[in-house]
Design a protein around this motif. Structure first.
Motif, short mmCIF file in Angstrom:
data_model
loop_
_atom_site.label_atom_id
_atom_site.label_comp_id
_atom_site.label_asym_id
_atom_site.label_seq_id
_atom_site.Cartn_x
_atom_site.Cartn_y
_atom_site.Cartn_z
N HIS A 12 0.86 -1.19 0.00
CA HIS A 12 0.00 0.00 0.00
C HIS A 12 0.89 1.25 0.00
O HIS A 12 1.58 1.51 1.00
CB HIS A 12 -0.89 -0.03 1.24
CG HIS A 12 -2.02 0.93 1.21
ND1 HIS A 12 -1.85 2.30 1.14
CD2 HIS A 12 -3.36 0.73 1.25
CE1 HIS A 12 -3.03 2.89 1.14
NE2 HIS A 12 -3.97 1.96 1.19
N ILE A 15 0.50 3.89 2.91
CA ILE A 15 0.92 3.35 4.22
C ILE A 15 2.43 3.22 4.26
O ILE A 15 3.07 3.56 5.27
CB ILE A 15 0.21 2.01 4.53
CG1 ILE A 15 -1.29 2.26 4.72
CG2 ILE A 15 0.81 1.34 5.76
CD1 ILE A 15 -2.12 1.03 5.04
N SER A 56 1.39 -4.76 4.96
CA SER A 56 0.14 -5.35 4.45
C SER A 56 0.25 -5.77 2.99
O SER A 56 1.09 -5.27 2.23
CB SER A 56 -0.99 -4.35 4.58
OG SER A 56 -0.76 -3.27 3.72
N GLY A 84 -1.08 -2.91 11.87
CA GLY A 84 -1.66 -1.62 12.26
C GLY A 84 -1.38 -0.46 11.33
O GLY A 84 -1.93 0.61 11.50
N GLY A 85 -0.51 -0.63 10.35
CA GLY A 85 -0.19 0.49 9.47
C GLY A 85 0.71 1.48 10.18
O GLY A 85 1.36 1.14 11.16
N LYS B 68 -6.82 12.52 9.08
CA LYS B 68 -6.75 11.32 8.24
C LYS B 68 -5.42 10.58 8.45
O LYS B 68 -4.35 11.16 8.33
CB LYS B 68 -6.88 11.78 6.78
CG LYS B 68 -7.07 10.66 5.79
CD LYS B 68 -7.24 11.28 4.40
CE LYS B 68 -6.64 10.38 3.35
NZ LYS B 68 -6.41 11.03 2.08
N PRO B 70 -3.57 6.28 8.32
CA PRO B 70 -3.81 4.92 7.81
C PRO B 70 -3.72 3.83 8.88
O PRO B 70 -3.11 4.01 9.93
CB PRO B 70 -2.65 4.73 6.82
CG PRO B 70 -1.53 5.50 7.43
CD PRO B 70 -2.13 6.66 8.18
N HIS B 71 -4.33 2.71 8.55
CA HIS B 71 -4.17 1.48 9.33
C HIS B 71 -4.18 0.29 8.38
O HIS B 71 -4.80 0.37 7.31
CB HIS B 71 -5.32 1.28 10.33
CG HIS B 71 -5.33 2.27 11.43
ND1 HIS B 71 -4.34 2.33 12.38
CD2 HIS B 71 -6.19 3.26 11.75
CE1 HIS B 71 -4.59 3.30 13.23
NE2 HIS B 71 -5.71 3.89 12.87
N ASP B 72 -3.57 -0.80 8.79
CA ASP B 72 -3.74 -2.07 8.08
C ASP B 72 -3.71 -3.22 9.08
O ASP B 72 -3.24 -3.07 10.21
CB ASP B 72 -2.71 -2.26 6.96
CG ASP B 72 -1.28 -2.36 7.47
OD1 ASP B 72 -1.08 -2.83 8.60
OD2 ASP B 72 -0.35 -1.96 6.74
N GLY B 110 -5.66 -2.16 4.07
CA GLY B 110 -5.33 -0.75 4.28
C GLY B 110 -6.52 0.18 4.16
O GLY B 110 -7.27 0.09 3.19
N ILE B 111 -6.65 1.06 5.13
CA ILE B 111 -7.69 2.09 5.08
C ILE B 111 -7.12 3.39 5.64
O ILE B 111 -6.11 3.39 6.36
CB ILE B 111 -8.94 1.74 5.94
CG1 ILE B 111 -8.53 1.49 7.41
CG2 ILE B 111 -9.70 0.57 5.38
CD1 ILE B 111 -9.68 1.61 8.36
N PHE B 112 -7.80 4.48 5.32
CA PHE B 112 -7.52 5.76 5.96
C PHE B 112 -8.78 6.20 6.66
O PHE B 112 -9.88 5.99 6.14
CB PHE B 112 -7.14 6.82 4.91
CG PHE B 112 -5.71 6.73 4.49
CD1 PHE B 112 -4.78 7.65 4.96
CD2 PHE B 112 -5.28 5.73 3.63
CE1 PHE B 112 -3.45 7.56 4.58
CE2 PHE B 112 -3.96 5.63 3.24
CZ PHE B 112 -3.03 6.55 3.72
#
Lengths: 102, 253
Positions: A12, A15, A56, A84-85, B68, B70-72, B110-112
């Protein structure tokens, strides 16, 4: 103090950028981020890394191949699953790994 | 403080985290108490309880919030305790969560997201809980529901499970969360759902006794190697959150 080189691999792009920024916020850590496996192998051969963070999107097959490659080059390399990114856990993961490898 | 002795046959393995022993970060607009190591709070004895990795007790000033970010690969649960929290994410969700709601996000690949205090006149208080997933790289998802607050009076209301068809929100992990709001002296038993799981009790309000351990507001008690725990409220309107989680992170490919 010796600089700790950390290789982050993740699929990603945003990230990856965040994780590298957070790693490099620590003056004793140097983060390098790559998105693909070939680039990861190439850079691993050129630089002396202490930790590899697996981010990820890396499929099991890739992960196994990468781990084998890294261990063949450097048996002492610490390979860590990153969760957790770009987040509050990154520092813990790195500090804990460094502590365990002392 | 970790206890591995048998105490009156009640609790064999437990760890007690008193409220005042938690990490604290005060950024002005944000005050956070960390039960486990998080950001600049690092304590090698406070890393996790099984797959429960983060338990942050946050207060955010009016109009402020987390931009904003991120996380994954994490299951992220938010439980508002006071005030309203505005959520936005990269999946196109814009929602407000308030006391009585629960929000769950599977960060997966992955998201924000951002979380802001929606209120202009009061702080928002909420719990931010992170659970390691039992499967990596899942498609990100978001869920939010409103719970019936009457359904937790003198009983344990299920608010989270691994099953989409079950009560509450669901996550990618064999975890079950319950909240109970008890009258003084009310007692109940929580039976664990899955062998090998442990349970982490976090006191939201008032005083409790679990086994023979007294707990006050914001104390946390983790218990493992048990099938059930006895819970007694020692004050009126005492409120407790129970988080049952696997004690080991299973293979999660």
């Amino acid at each position: 103090m010796e600089t700790i080189n950390i290789l982050y691999i993740g699929r990603h792009p945003e990230i990856l950028e965040t994780v590298i920024r957070l790693i490099n916020a620590n003056e004793n850590w140097n983060g390098v981020g790559v998105m693909n496996d070939e680039e990861a192998k190439e850079i691993f051969l050129k630089k002396d890394f202490s930790i590899v963070l697996l981010g990820s999107g890396i499929q099991e097959e890739s992960e196994t191949e990468l781990c084998t490659f890294f261990k063949n080059i450097n048996t002492n390399i610490s390979i860590v699953q990153h969760y957790g990114g770009g987040s509050g856990l990154l520092k813990s993961e790195i500090l804990l790994t460094l502590e365990n490898t002392k | 403080m970790e206890n591995t002795d048998i105490i009156d046959g009640a609790i064999t393995n437990s760890v007690l985290h008193k409220a005042n022993s938690r990490g604290n970060a005060n950024h002005g607009w944000l005050e956070s108490y960390h039960t486990f190591s998080f950001a600049n709070y690092q304590n090698s004895e406070r890393m996790n309880f099984g797959v429960l990795r983060v338990l942050n007790d946050d207060r955010v000033s009016q109009g402020m919030g987390f931009g904003k970010h991120p996380h994954d690969n994490m299951e992220i649960i938010s439980i508002p305790l006071e005030g309203d929290l505005e959520h936005q994410d990269s999946m196109g969700n814009t929602t407000v969560i308030k006391e009585g709601d629960i929000q769950a996000m599977s960060a997966g690949t992955g998201i924000f997201h951002s979380e802001y205090n929606k209120n202009k006149d009061q702080s928002v208080k909420f719990l931010q809980i992170w659970i390691y997933p039992n499967k990596k790289n899942v498609t990100p998802r978001y869920d939010q529901i409103t719970l019936d607050l009457n359904d937790r009076h003198n009983k344990l209301q299920q608010i989270l499970s691994p099953n989409p068809e079950d009560e509450g929100v669901w996550i990618h992990q064999n975890a079950w969360f319950h909240i109970g709001k008890f009258d003084s002296d009310f007692s109940t038993v929580y039976e664990l759902k899955k062998p090998g799981n442990g349970v982490y009790a976090f006191v939201l309000k008032g005083d409790f006794t679990i086994g023979n351990i007294d707990l006050n507001e914001r104390d946390g008690l983790g218990i493992w190697d048990t099938n059930a725990i006895n819970i007694t409220a020692n004050s009126a309107n005492a409120e407790i959150l129970l988080m049952e989680v696997p004690m080991q992170l299973e293979s999660n490919k």
